[in-house]
Scaffold this active site. Structure first.
Site, PDB file in Angstrom:
ATOM      1  CE  LYS A  42      -0.380   8.126   7.253  1.00 35.55           C
ATOM      2  NZ  LYS A  42      -1.602   7.716   8.170  1.00 35.55           N
TER       3      LYS A  42
ATOM      4  CE  LYS B 158      -3.397   2.448   2.053  1.00 35.88           C
ATOM      5  NZ  LYS B 158      -4.856   3.592   2.009  1.00 35.88           N
TER       6      LYS B 158
END
Lengths: 298, 298
Positions: A243, A175
Site C-alpha cells: 500500500k 514517511k
C-alpha cells in the site's frame, strides 16, 4: 497563540495508547476517545486521562486533537464525520494527525479544517510499539510552520526525532518515501540471499560481510534472519508495505514523474501478495524472488 | 604444514602498498614486486621489504604469494604468465589473490595452480585505503578450508574481519553480491531523492528521518550528500560498479537463475555510463534516474 495544555487523543490502539500515556506523563490534560471504551478507561485509571464519549466531546475540552487511527477514511470519520472532533473545535484549535495516510488525503482534510479556522498538521510516525512506549518515535510533520512550532511540546512528548518536512502533505510524503526505500532495500537483500543460497554461498559469511561494509542497511539488520529462515511472523504486513509503495507511485504521478525502480518493486510485492503472503511480514518478498528466479532454459 | 613466515607481495597500488606494509609490521619477511619498481624500493626503505625483479623471483623466496592487481587478466599474468609467480613456487606454496575478479576466473586459476601442487584462495577485500592502512579491511575467502586456516595469520595482518565463504570462487561471489546490493541500495536512494526534490520535500528532513529508521543504509550515509549536491568526485567509479553488477548477473546465470532487480539496476548504471558518467563516482546513478523520470504526458 495560547500554549497547548489540554489535548484530545483519538485512537488508543497499540501505538496510540502508548503515545497518549506519554502525553499524560508529560503533564498534558488528556481527553481520550476510543471506539472500544475500555481502552479509554484503562488510560484514565493508569494515567489520569479523562474519558470522552465522542471525538466531538474530547475535542471540545481541549486546545489540540491528536488522531492515531488506521487509514484516510478513519481520519475523515473521527475528525469530520457525525460527532467528529471538528464539531467540538473552536477557531484556533490545532488538529495533529499521526496516522499514515496519503499526502493528497492530508491536503484535503487540512483544507476542510482550515475553512473552520482550525489548523492541521500531517505528522505520521515511524518506530515500533517499544519506541511508542519510550517516547522515542520519529515524527515527520507537514503543515504551516507556525502550527508546527505550536505543536512541538506535544510532539516532543511522544517522539525523540521530530522534523519539519514542509507544507501540508510533506510529513506523509517523507514517511512514504522512507517506506518505499525500505521496501526496495528489502527486495535487493532478498534477491541477494536467494542468489547466495542457489550458488552455495555461506549466507552467514555474506551477512557478516555486508553488515561490515557498503551492503549494510536497516533492512539487513532486521530482515536477513527472517528471510533466510522463511519466518514471516508479521511485524509489518506485506500488504501494508505494498500500500505504501503504491501511495508513493501515486504521489510521484501527481508530481509528474516516473519511478522505474519503484514500479519494479511494486510488481514484486504484488506478486508475493497474490501468492498469499499479504498478511505475512514483508520479509516474504523473498518468496516472490525465489519463485521468479526460475532456471533459464539452455 | 609449515607456518608461513616469508610472503611474496605482488601489486603495490593504493591498496596493495598499505597491505604489504602491514605484513612487514606483523613480522613477515616480505618479497615485493611491482611493475613500477620505485614502489617496491619505497616499501623496502620504509618497512624493510626485499625488492624482487620479477613475480617469479618474489615467489621463489617465499612460502605464500599475495596478489593485489586490477582484474582477471592481470592476475593470470602475474601468476601464470612469463616470469609469473607460479614458476617460482614449489609444491606446498599458497597463492592468495586479494584482487576482485569473477568467481569463474578464480576457479580457473585455482585449478591450474593446483595442478602444480600450489594452493589458491580467492580473498577479495572491501574497505577503502584508510582501512587498508589501519589493517581493518574486510576479507572474504574462498578455497580449501585447510588453506584458509594456514593463510589466517597473513590475512589477519591486513584485515579486521576475515570470513571463510566456502569453496573456490565463493570469496569473489560474496564480494560481488555485497557490491550488487550496494548498487541497488544506492539506486533506490537516488530515486527517492529525485522524487523528494521534484515533489518539493525538504531533503534534509528526509535524510534525517531515513537515517533514524527503516530507510537507513551504508549508501545513505555515504552517498546522500554527493547525490543531492551532484558532486561525483570518484571514490568508486560508476563503471567499476557496473562491472561488478554485470559479474553478478553472469554468476547468477551460471547458477541458472535470474535477477529481476539486478537486471533493472544494470540498465540504470549502464544508462548513466552511456551519458558520460563512467569515470564519475557511482553516486552519479542519480543522473540516470533524474533524466529517466520524465514528466508524464496528460
Amino acid at each position: 497563540m495560547e500554549r497547548i495544555e489540554r489535548v484530545a487523543f483519538i485512537g488508543l490502539g497499540i501505538m496510540g495508547s502508548r503515545m497518549a500515556a506519554n502525553l499524560c506523563r508529560a503533564g498534558f490534560e488528556v481527553h481520550a476517545f476510543n471506539r472500544t471504551r475500555a481502552r479509554s478507561e484503562e488510560l484514565a485509571e493508569r494515567h489520569g486521562a479523562h474519558v470522552a464519549d465522542t471525538p466531538r466531546e474530547a475535542a471540545a475540552a481541549a486546545q489540540a486533537t491528536v488522531t492515531m487511527v488506521v487509514d484516510s477514511p478513519d481520519v475523515e470519520q473521527v475528525l469530520l464525520g457525525e460527532d467528529g472532533a471538528a464539531h467540538g473545535m473552536s477557531a484556533g484549535h490545532l488538529a495533529i494527525d499521526c496516522s499514515t495516510i496519503s499526502p493528497e488525503a492530508s491536503r484535503s482534510i487540512g483544507a476542510r479544517l482550515r475553512e473552520r479556522g482550525v489548523g492541521f498538521l500531517d505528522a505520521p510516525v515511524t518506530g515500533s510499539s517499544p519506541r511508542a512506549e519510550d517516547g522515542t518515535l520519529t515524527i515527520m510533520v507537514g503543515g504551516e510552520r507556525a502550527d508546527y512550532e505550536r505543536a512541538l511540546p506535544v510532539l516532543e512528548a511522544m517522539g525523540l526525532l521530530v522534523v519539519y518536512a514542509g507544507p501540508q502533505g510533506q510529513g506523509s510524503m517523507v514517511k512514504l518515501i522512507n517506506n518505499a526505500v525500505a521496501a526496495a532495500n528489502a527486495a535487493a537483500l532478498a534477491e541477494a540471499l536467494v542468489l547466495a543460497e542457489r550458488a552455495g554461498v555461506d549466507t552467514d559469511a555474506l551477512v557478516r560481510v555486508m553488515a561490515a561494509g557498503s551492503g549494510d542497511s536497516a533492512m539487513l539488520a532486521l530482515k536477513a534472519r527472517p528471510m533466510l529462515e522463511r519466518d514471516f511472523s508479521p511485524l509489518f504486513k506485506l500488504d501494508h508495505m505494498l500500500k505504501d509503495v503504491r501511495h508513493t507511485l501515486a504521489a510521484a504521478r501527481a508530481a509528474g514523474v516516473e519511478l522505474p525502480l519503484g514500479e519494479r518493486i511494486e510488481r514484486l510485492y504484488a506478486e508475493a501478495s497474490e501468492r498469499g503472503h499479504g498478511s505475512d511480514d514483508f520479509a516474504a518478498v523473498v518468496e516472490a524472488l525465489d519463485r521468479e528466479m526460475r532456471p533459464i532454459s539452455r
